[in-house]
Design a protein around this motif. Sequence first.
Motif, PDB file in Angstrom:
ATOM      1  N   UNK A  19       0.808  -1.220   0.000  1.00 53.63           N
ATOM      2  CA  UNK A  19       0.000   0.000   0.000  1.00 53.63           C
ATOM      3  C   UNK A  19       0.843   1.273   0.000  1.00 53.63           C
ATOM      4  N   UNK A  20       2.175   1.133   0.043  1.00 54.21           N
ATOM      5  CA  UNK A  20       3.030   2.318   0.024  1.00 54.21           C
ATOM      6  C   UNK A  20       3.335   2.697  -1.427  1.00 54.21           C
ATOM      7  N   UNK A  21       3.036   3.938  -1.788  1.00 53.67           N
ATOM      8  CA  UNK A  21       3.374   4.433  -3.129  1.00 53.67           C
ATOM      9  C   UNK A  21       4.815   4.963  -3.069  1.00 53.67           C
ATOM     10  N   UNK A  22       5.755   4.095  -3.329  1.00 51.79           N
ATOM     11  CA  UNK A  22       7.161   4.479  -3.121  1.00 51.79           C
ATOM     12  C   UNK A  22       7.592   5.605  -4.067  1.00 51.79           C
ATOM     13  N   UNK A  23       6.977   5.638  -5.200  1.00 54.37           N
ATOM     14  CA  UNK A  23       7.362   6.688  -6.169  1.00 54.37           C
ATOM     15  C   UNK A  23       6.798   8.063  -5.787  1.00 54.37           C
ATOM     16  N   UNK A  24       5.972   8.112  -4.778  1.00 55.37           N
ATOM     17  CA  UNK A  24       5.375   9.392  -4.393  1.00 55.37           C
ATOM     18  C   UNK A  24       5.951   9.935  -3.085  1.00 55.37           C
ATOM     19  N   UNK A  25       6.876   9.219  -2.504  1.00 55.75           N
ATOM     20  CA  UNK A  25       7.412   9.644  -1.206  1.00 55.75           C
ATOM     21  C   UNK A  25       7.958  11.056  -1.282  1.00 55.75           C
ATOM     22  N   UNK A  26       7.649  11.838  -0.264  1.00 53.41           N
ATOM     23  CA  UNK A  26       8.176  13.207  -0.243  1.00 53.41           C
ATOM     24  C   UNK A  26       8.292  13.716   1.186  1.00 53.41           C
ATOM     25  N   UNK A  27       9.189  14.678   1.370  1.00 56.40           N
ATOM     26  CA  UNK A  27       9.321  15.360   2.653  1.00 56.40           C
ATOM     27  C   UNK A  27       8.428  16.599   2.604  1.00 56.40           C
ATOM     28  N   UNK A  28       7.847  16.920   3.756  1.00 57.55           N
ATOM     29  CA  UNK A  28       6.874  18.005   3.737  1.00 57.55           C
ATOM     30  C   UNK A  28       6.704  18.544   5.158  1.00 57.55           C
ATOM     31  N   UNK A  29       6.065  19.720   5.274  1.00 58.80           N
ATOM     32  CA  UNK A  29       5.659  20.209   6.588  1.00 58.80           C
ATOM     33  C   UNK A  29       6.452  21.408   7.071  1.00 58.80           C
ATOM     34  N   UNK A  30       5.720  22.387   7.610  1.00 59.46           N
ATOM     35  CA  UNK A  30       6.333  23.595   8.156  1.00 59.46           C
ATOM     36  C   UNK A  30       6.498  23.463   9.659  1.00 59.46           C
ATOM     37  N   UNK A  31       7.417  24.242  10.222  1.00 56.36           N
ATOM     38  CA  UNK A  31       7.565  24.217  11.682  1.00 56.36           C
ATOM     39  C   UNK A  31       6.678  25.291  12.296  1.00 56.36           C
ATOM     40  N   UNK A  32       6.272  25.059  13.546  1.00 56.29           N
ATOM     41  CA  UNK A  32       5.310  25.914  14.244  1.00 56.29           C
ATOM     42  C   UNK A  32       6.025  26.564  15.409  1.00 56.29           C
TER      43      UNK A  32
END
Lengths: 244, 244, 244, 244, 244, 244
Positions: D176-189
């Motif tokens: 169920x893991x889409x390995x080709x779509x993996x990405x880093x994301x997210x802002x710090x608060x």
Amino acid sequence: MKLADMTWPEVGALDRETVVIIPTGSNEQHGPHLPVFTDSILATAVSEAVEAKIGGKILLTPTLWLGASSHHLAFPGSLSNSMAGYNEALKAAIESLHRHGFWKFYVINGHGGNTSLNDVALRELKELHPNLLLGHSGYFTYCADLCAEVLEGPAKMIQHSCEAEVSLMMHVRPDLVREDKLRDDGLSIPVPGMIHFFDEMTEEGSRGYATLATAEKGKRLFDKAVDGLVNAVSLLHAGYNLGG
Amino acid sequence: MKLADMTWPEVGALDRETVVIIPTGSNEQHGPHLPVFTDSILATAVSEAVEAKIGGKILLTPTLWLGASSHHLAFPGSLSNSMAGYNEALKAAIESLHRHGFWKFYVINGHGGNTSLNDVALRELKELHPNLLLGHSGYFTYCADLCAEVLEGPAKMIQHSCEAEVSLMMHVRPDLVREDKLRDDGLSIPVPGMIHFFDEMTEEGSRGYATLATAEKGKRLFDKAVDGLVNAVSLLHAGYNLGG
Amino acid sequence: MKLADMTWPEVGALDRETVVIIPTGSNEQHGPHLPVFTDSILATAVSEAVEAKIGGKILLTPTLWLGASSHHLAFPGSLSNSMAGYNEALKAAIESLHRHGFWKFYVINGHGGNTSLNDVALRELKELHPNLLLGHSGYFTYCADLCAEVLEGPAKMIQHSCEAEVSLMMHVRPDLVREDKLRDDGLSIPVPGMIHFFDEMTEEGSRGYATLATAEKGKRLFDKAVDGLVNAVSLLHAGYNLGG
Amino acid sequence: MKLADMTWPEVGALDRETVVIIPTGSNEQHGPHLPVFTDSILATAVSEAVEAKIGGKILLTPTLWLGASSHHLAFPGSLSNSMAGYNEALKAAIESLHRHGFWKFYVINGHGGNTSLNDVALRELKELHPNLLLGHSGYFTYCADLCAEVLEGPAKMIQHSCEAEVSLMMHVRPDLVREDKLRDDGLSIPVPGMIHFFDEMTEEGSRGYATLATAEKGKRLFDKAVDGLVNAVSLLHAGYNLGG
Amino acid sequence: MKLADMTWPEVGALDRETVVIIPTGSNEQHGPHLPVFTDSILATAVSEAVEAKIGGKILLTPTLWLGASSHHLAFPGSLSNSMAGYNEALKAAIESLHRHGFWKFYVINGHGGNTSLNDVALRELKELHPNLLLGHSGYFTYCADLCAEVLEGPAKMIQHSCEAEVSLMMHVRPDLVREDKLRDDGLSIPVPGMIHFFDEMTEEGSRGYATLATAEKGKRLFDKAVDGLVNAVSLLHAGYNLGG
Amino acid sequence: MKLADMTWPEVGALDRETVVIIPTGSNEQHGPHLPVFTDSILATAVSEAVEAKIGGKILLTPTLWLGASSHHLAFPGSLSNSMAGYNEALKAAIESLHRHGFWKFYVINGHGGNTSLNDVALRELKELHPNLLLGHSGYFTYCADLCAEVLEGPAKMIQHSCEAEVSLMMHVRPDLVREDKLRDDGLSIPVPGMIHFFDEMTEEGSRGYATLATAEKGKRLFDKAVDGLVNAVSLLHAGYNLGG
């Protein structure tokens, strides 16, 4: 006009300045001498008398008869809606007609135990629909002054199954008054605002001087309440204005 | 016995095997030919006819007339309680009398839109008070078989302001039937269990073949429902038993 | 498509004519011969079979398995959501996807005790979002006619852990049927609409003639329900129209 | 033991020292690389692994998968129960089994957004049933220390569809893991305790360093969580005592 | 005694005839001349003065200051609890202390908008706990007669930020009265029981004749209210009896 | 600015970038050595100290002192709002000011038992009003690091009426500390996330090493919390941005 008997196209054709009248009552013990439906009977009778006089200005709904009567539940045959259930019913009735374009609503109440709840429900509606014109009052407010004059017993106001209320029932539905059971009852409460059940402060459920009731007193109080309401509702219909 | 007219000592004196009958209805559009109070009128009339036959076994409450009618709100004059408000009212009425020792309750319903809610409310009560004997049914359940026989139009069941319902009103309250407005109306729904408003599936609010209604059909359906209910309620009174 | 396995961009790419299918079940006692998850297993299996046939028209959500089962709570292992909790969950699932632009929803129910609640929840949603296309039905509605034909015992409909339901489980999950525990059970109810607990009307929790169940009957009922649902859901997808 | 597969007599026969395990998850967006059911999959997988080790001490219920996910609703396919609905469901599940004599409950949570609600629900239950032994925790609490050690990215804790969570899914459900779509994301608060939607603080829904995920890291975290839970649940089973 | 300053063993040692006093106020606009906390300040000051006189008979809780003020929300800085939230808070405070054995409660209210809600909440509590002794009143009820005598403007009762209320604040917290902003304001309402917002019936939020206020009038009203309450609460403490 | 002392035109004149600060506390037992209002006293004191430093950026409301304290109810004098009542109050306070154009809100909490509820309430508000900037934190979060350094007892965090909390009260309100009653108390809990009452896990209601408290430690912790909050709130005022 009486809503119950109308078809939807007839309601649809009404002027939206029409004042919607919603009677609220109860089904609760009224001592050994009056039937449990007394408050509903009286609120309905007063409302219908108002309708008979100025029917063209009014849309009269059926009576919300399941009042808030938890303080009477010790007596068999008393029904009480929950506080939440009463609140929902009144708001739902008004919101339904508001959806059809009506915006003037006046609740004619026959049961003191509904007063706070009518206040809360209408304030919640006003918050949701600021343009609504909303009001509520006991019919008895409109004959309060006359009570002080007409009543012979020491209690100079409508209480519960008392001189005033029995008189009104003698005028409106004498067949339902158990005249052989009339009795005076009720203890006095020495501190304002105490919350009591009727089984704590009466022997058999009534408060006041029922033995002094007469149909004639009832007629005077009834007519006074009707006249006052006719006047008030006519003001709402005509374009009620807050005074300077 | 009719609760509304009784005093609390009279209710207090009743046998607790007495079956409490609670009629539930609505105040909602019934097309251009029937008044908005139709469901309440019919549920009340059937219940009163049952009471007239076996009054000694029954305590008949006033009709809970503010039904769940949101699917009719597009039509002026329709009032709908909220789902929560309807639920509270029915439960509160039963819990009040349960407190007085009554434990057999049967709801006679006049409005299809209340059916699911009656089911939910009674199941919630049963959970709280496992010893209660609780039931509910449309009065129309008791004349469903006869409908298939009596009705001449293609719809062989009670729908809404239809051949059956208009016939019943012609029997019970002919003065309230607008005979010159009778009309057939309503679309068919090709998938089971779809949720529709009446303004989506009718032109003027009725479903079925109102033009075929007669007072005589109404009388037959009415009497059949009353007989069936008399039988069912008598069973509950006598000591209803689950069969082997 | 099965929602659980998808990513949000995949859901986002779907056509908004897609019909969202929501299975509803229960976790409640099914006698000594079926597991507590039976209703959820069957509603899920039917829904997945529909999805297997017309997956391109469907977005299948996970099964809302915590049903309204208070009438089974006397039996260990039965879980029941509150009425309010069930209502919230179903509405929340639909409102979530409505926010993403889906507007066609059909609930496939596997538990009779959810029926009234599905009705109430969808009606509340329809009031809030009039443009939604909403429907719900037991999968068993779609094989009701075949039941009358296939079942050999005197009960000609799906009841509870009965000939029909055990047959379905023998077809779908034979490993979970305790064949050595099969038994016939259940009392008849002489008045329509009575509210009973299962411990009042059965000995060990099942109603009907489980001993007559066969996998072959199960297959026939299962296939019939799937076919009916494929047809109904396809209609909803294609642009369901109210008939003339 | 797994409740779903059991019959009621089998549940009835269980020792009441058995610890009821309730997994809670969600159905919410997990970025472009993980399926919406991720939290439910992981909470279930961990719980089943615990059950596989000490099944005789545990009654494992089906997963409450409809979590509180309003902060993800901007992303298609996310379902969120209402706060009230989530609360009702969890309490109802526990109260149902409490009625059958079970009194030790531990909630294994897979979704951070459920944490506060699990706390509130259990505290309300404790108030109603003071003798219950109640606890809840994210499975991730049990591998928090290992996270700090194992994770290579700058975020040293489980966030959302991050290095840790993707690793766990690579271990549990690599299909169920889409390995080709993996990405880093997210802002710090920059301020503690701020309430944000995921569309405010991520580009595509994930937070953390998914590109660094490996199945081997996932296995280590998974096993650590399972071991910790096995230990904790065993304590509860054995007669957990508050320390001196 | 003042609850806030006490430890639990000190509360635990109190005689259970002690009367719990709960002040209720608001945080709502009071025109340009009084601060938003006026009702809370006055209810607290009166209650503390009562406590100063008969502290041994009283347990004084902190003030429930978040009143029901939706009719003031058009004015910045007004906070209003929801009707439900207000109801919950008052009931919860009383139920908490009821659990500790206290059973005499009197609510001293400083905000007219709370009156109906205090009534509803206490009636609900009385239903749940019939042995509680419950009462509520505005402190202003206790100086109503003196108002008619002392006030010089045409309004002979406490209204809102009026001659009486400003006088009271001049006595209690003169530093918070904006004397340069005092103004007369407010329209008359020709029909009883109408529901209005303050922005509908005032220009700047006050009703009555604030320009006539003096600290001396305030002192007389304040002392009268305190004396009346001392007497009433002493009755409750001593063993209040319903009179013959 | 302090809301309680202001008039509505003064509030109306404020810049809408102003950060609304809402302190939340409790009225619950704090062992034999601290008064029940401790959490409210400390949350208020910290908030007022922040206001004293950057008052021009802040609108400080009165303290919501009726916290969620059901776990303390076994001890006399503890008051607990219901979960629902607490939730309503916090949401209502924020929604009231949101109506006046304020949109930045930060809750400064003094009671651990409120934390989950603050989270739930703010998330519900965020759902209703997505543009609000909402945050909440215990003041103790801002001095957590210093706790580890300053505290001499084995508990290195704020617990309940412990070394840290008593130290803070010695700094803020030394007159309310019963120095002769100071005691160490509290059992350790071997499983994460267990839900306990304070009468289950303490002897007299406190947790931690109160005997080690000093005013000087209290001052250090207090100042640290204030400084951290001044910084955080200033960020919110200035135009807080999610980091890259």
